[in-house]
Design an enzyme around this catalytic site. Structure first.
Site, short mmCIF file in Angstrom:
data_model
loop_
_atom_site.label_atom_id
_atom_site.label_comp_id
_atom_site.label_asym_id
_atom_site.label_seq_id
_atom_site.Cartn_x
_atom_site.Cartn_y
_atom_site.Cartn_z
N SER A 152 -23.86 95.78 41.17
CA SER A 152 -22.43 95.98 41.82
C SER A 152 -21.21 96.11 40.81
O SER A 152 -20.08 96.53 41.01
CB SER A 152 -22.01 94.84 42.57
OG SER A 152 -22.74 94.61 43.66
N GLU A 168 -17.85 90.75 -28.77
CA GLU A 168 -18.47 91.88 -28.88
C GLU A 168 -17.82 92.95 -30.21
O GLU A 168 -18.46 93.63 -30.80
CB GLU A 168 -18.41 92.90 -27.83
CG GLU A 168 -19.16 91.88 -26.61
CD GLU A 168 -20.80 91.74 -26.95
OE1 GLU A 168 -21.20 92.91 -27.50
OE2 GLU A 168 -21.56 91.00 -26.34
#
Length: 814
Positions: free
Chosen positions: A475, A73
């Site tokens: 319970s 680049e």
């Protein structure tokens, strides 16, 4: 002419420059980075956000990749001041003369300017703005900062933004773990992200890679040997999705919801990193235990048949006698047309794997077994002997068919079923259980959630049963009734009559004849035994004499929501619905000495830069706080400090949880719940061979809900099993058969080393009593036992006529 051009450019600069953004703002830019969620030990639980991005600092970027990217680049990046005059002249002249973009000319700095500030329109003004911004960026930022901005922003195909995300997407590894050839492959993508990436077009990607490698060699970054080796490397890229390391979808969803509540839609893209309290090892154990428990429950009730019946290849002959093998022989001879085979594969692709249960389609059956097409495209076999011969079909929650006589009683060609690996290379017939379950485990010292599974599978149902399913605990809720009774003067030795009772004072005005699960009545029963063996009639009489209002006031005091509670005697049997998270929070108080801690899931939140922006500060169950305040160096009027709890020397203040239960009562209730495991309804847990665990089963009418909650001082866990549509579990299903096995399997891995007994709190007295009458005795006569009492509520003695202050207060109560 040149002067006119110069004046024109100067005028253009004066016109454009006031409207340019400040380059300094790049330091504050927020990349669209997904939110990541981690376990307490640093493993990935989930990721949320549209763009995949993992930002890197410059010092984290490998030099080989830097050389490859700059070769591709901008090889003069570290030398120029933001622009390449030669390249720009070519690019600008082509734009002016043709109106179209020709050769490049953009430096890396100019690309940063374009990516962060400008549009992608190809105009002269945009290009000139790009040049001006590049010069300003070079003035404001270092080269390393500019390079970071480029590396972390650029789009690289397949929703990957930034090179670290691309490395994970294409190779499943970090950028620094890639070979030079792979780094060069990534460096070539920005030129054409949709075309040059190694998945969409590996040939073009390789050509671009090899060009970059050649340019690196020309720039002196590679020697000929390195160049040849890199170019010879094959293209190995393949798509790597999100690599979740911990199966905790319900946890991840809870975090997502909380983060959106805190930060709005920015939670998805602002790069937050969330560290949870979940332990990955415990989470895996929780998931395995829950799935195993549901499969075991499901197997007890029979196979419900295939999920779908797809068309067979050819019509089958009408059977004359189903006991012979004509059907099997006919199907063995059937050839599967290619078109039908493709339809079957399409059907399998659309069927998700649920909780490790894979879809497969029966393609052939014989006397030896069945051949199936697996979801992954392979062919597998189910054996008749040892597997299919044992399959019994579901008739109802209480009944199954007899075992099959032939394989045709079980499977047919075209059946879509579930299979599971047996671990030895073979496969077993399976099915997705209809029943659901939930498991949640907390650290009782501060409420940190260590594991959470909200159901059979998130892909099957996103409904989180830990936090959203309000079910009757049965319970499982009795320990809190008994705690209220102990505070009111009842003792663990108090005799209460377990006898039939008829009530007509319910809100529905119906006659109620409650029973014990066994259908039997046991007469006068000590409170300890009533809780140990879950005697319903005793619980009702306790609440009847205690008073519903007094009980609900106590529940309010310890933190339970009673706002919508039906205030009648059915509360003694746990008829008010709570979530498993509510229940486990209550049991945490029993485990930590009576402190109300709030469950929490997020430990800390970091921003995209790794800075901590929020840290949890949970309220701690500080049983030693009073002792530590007595240390001379600590001012009793000042807040306690964190390290004062850890080593009595720190300076960080502690957020103390409120103590809402008498620690003496939690000690006595815990001893009763330890009995429930050693000799009561939870005795299956004795398989763990531990003396430091306590717990209670719970089963509701039907039964429709099965529960078990249990704990030691380090961990408290609640499990629930039931159907989302409230179907019956089956007449032989209880908390001890459906929910407790899940708890056992989890705690076997999670409970840690056996703990020494907790010290008995001051104000508790241990006395010997007669096991039948509950009265105090002297010496150690036969039939006597030791029991715990609050020192202000001692039991009566037979020697003094069976009276005491506490007994006088309770006369006529039971």
């Amino acid at each position: 002419m040149a002067g006119a051009s110069l004046w024109g450019l100067a005028g253009l600069y004066l016109y454009l420059s006031p409207n340019l953004p400040e380059a300094d703002t790049l330091r504050e830019v927020k990349l669209q980075t997904p939110m990541r969620v981690f376990s307490q030990d640093g493993l990935l639980i989930g990721q949320f956000g549209e763009q995949k991005r993992s930002p890197l600092r410059f010092d984290q970027i490998p030099q080989g990749f830097i050389d490859a990217l700059l070769s591709a680049e901008d090889d003069q990046f570290f030398k120029h001041s933001g622009i390449d005059p030669g390249g720009l002249l070519r690019a600008v002249s082509e734009l002016v003369l043709t109106g179209e973009k020709g050769s490049g000319g953009s430096t890396l700095t100019m690309q940063v300017a374009r990516n962060y500030f400008l549009s992608l329109e190809r105009t002269f003004l945009r290009k000139f703005n790009e040049i001006l911004l590049a010069l300003e960026i070079e003035r404001a930022l270092t080269k390393e900062e500019i390079f970071e901005l480029y590396v972390n922003r650029v789009f690289l195909g397949h929703r990957a933004y930034g090179f670290e995300a691309a490395a994970q997407t294409y190779y499943g590894r970090s950028l620094w773990e890639l070979s030079l050839a792979q780094q060069a492959m990534l460096a070539g993508i920005p030129k054409a992200p949709s075309r040059n990436n190694p998945l969409s077009n590996p040939e073009k990607g390789k050509a671009r890679r090899d060009w970059i490698l050649g340019r690196m060699a020309r720039l002196g970054k590679l020697d000929e040997t390195q160049l040849a080796e890199a170019r010879a490397e094959p293209v190995t890229a393949e798509y790597h999705g999100l690599q979740v390391q911990v199966d905790a979808d319900y946890v991840a969803e809870m975090v997502r919801q909380e983060m959106v509540d805190r930060f709005g839609q920015g939670a998805y893209n602002d790069g937050y990193v969330v560290h949870t309290t979940v332990d990955s090892t415990l989470q895996l154990a929780a998931r395995d235990a829950l799935l195993g428990g549901l499969r075991t429950y499901d197997a007890r009730h029979g196979w419900r048949g295939p999920e779908r019946r797809l068309p067979p290849p050819l019509p089958l002959p009408t059977p004359i006698d189903e006991s012979n093998s004509e059907i099997q022989e006919a199907q063995e001879a059937v050839a599967i047309p290619e078109e039908l085979f493709d339809q079957w594969q399409d059907a399998l692709r659309n069927m998700p794997v649920i909780a490790d249960l894979d879809p497969a389609i029966v393609t052939r059956i014989s006397e030896q077994g069945a051949e199936l097409l697996h979801k992954n495209g392979s062919m597998i076999t189910l054996a008749w002997e040892g597997d299919l011969e044992q399959v019994r079909r579901y008739l109802s929650e209480n009944s199954r068919t007899a075992r099959p006589e032939t394989i045709a009683d079980v499977l047919a060609v075209g059946d879509l079923v579930r299979v599971t690996s047996a671990g030895d290379g073979s496969w077993k017939l399976a099915q997705v259980p209809r029943a659901q379950a939930a498991l949640v485990a907390l650290d009782p010292s501060d409420g940190a959630i260590r594991s959470l599974v909200g159901g059979m599978g998130f892909e099957l149902s996103k409904f989180n049963r830990v936090t959203q399913a309000k079910r009757q605990p049965g319970s499982n809720f009795k320990p809190f009734l008994y705690a209220a009774a102990l505070e009111s003067g009842v003792t663990a030795a108090t005799l209460i009559n377990d006898a039939p009772i008829v009530l007509d004072n319910l809100a529905s005005d119906e006659i109620w004849r409650p029973e014990n699960d066994s259908g039997k009545f046991y007469g006068p029963t000590r409170l300890r035994n009533a809780l140990t063996f879950s005697r319903n009639l005793v619980s009702i009489r306790v609440l009847q004499r205690l008073g519903v209002d007094r009980f609900t006031d106590y529940l309010d005091q310890i933190g339970f929501d009673t706002s919508n509670m039906a205030r009648n005697l059915t509360l003694a049997l746990g008829t008010h619905a709570y979530t498993p998270m509510d229940i486990v929070s209550g049991y945490a108080m029993l485990a930590n000495g009576g402190y109300r801690v709030e469950p929490y899931l997020i430990n800390r939140i970091e921003d995209a830069r790794g800075d901590i922006i929020w840290q949890s500060r949970p309220a701690l169950a500080c049983q030693d706080c009073d002792r530590l305040r007595e240390v001379d160096s600590i001012d009793a009027d000042q807040p306690l400090r964190m390290e004062d709890i850890l080593n009595e020397t720190s300076t960080e203040t502690v957020n103390e949880a409120p103590q809402v239960m008498d620690p003496r009562i939690t000690y006595i209730v815990t001893s009763m719940l330890q009995d429930a495991i050693q000799r009561g309804t939870g005795r299956r847990a004795r398989v763990l061979e531990r003396q430091d665990i306590a717990g209670k089963t719970g089963t509701t009418n039907g039964p429709r809900d099965a529960w078990f909650s249990g704990y030691n001082r380090n961990l408290v866990t609640t499990t629930w099993v039931g159907f989302d549509d409230y179907s019956l579990l089956g007449k032989r299903e209880f908390g001890g058969t459906a929910a407790l096995p899940i708890w056992i399997d989890f705690m076997r891995e999670a409970a840690g080393p056996t703990l020494t007994p907790a010290p008995m709190p001051s104000g508790v007295t241990r006395l010997r009593i007669d096991a039948k009458t509950g009265e105090r005795v002297t010496g150690s006569p036969k039939g006597s036992m030791l029991e715990y009492f609050l020192e202000e509520h001692l039991p009566p003695s037979a020697a003094d006529g069976g009276s005491s202050i506490a007994t006088d207060e309770l006369k006529g109560l039971f």
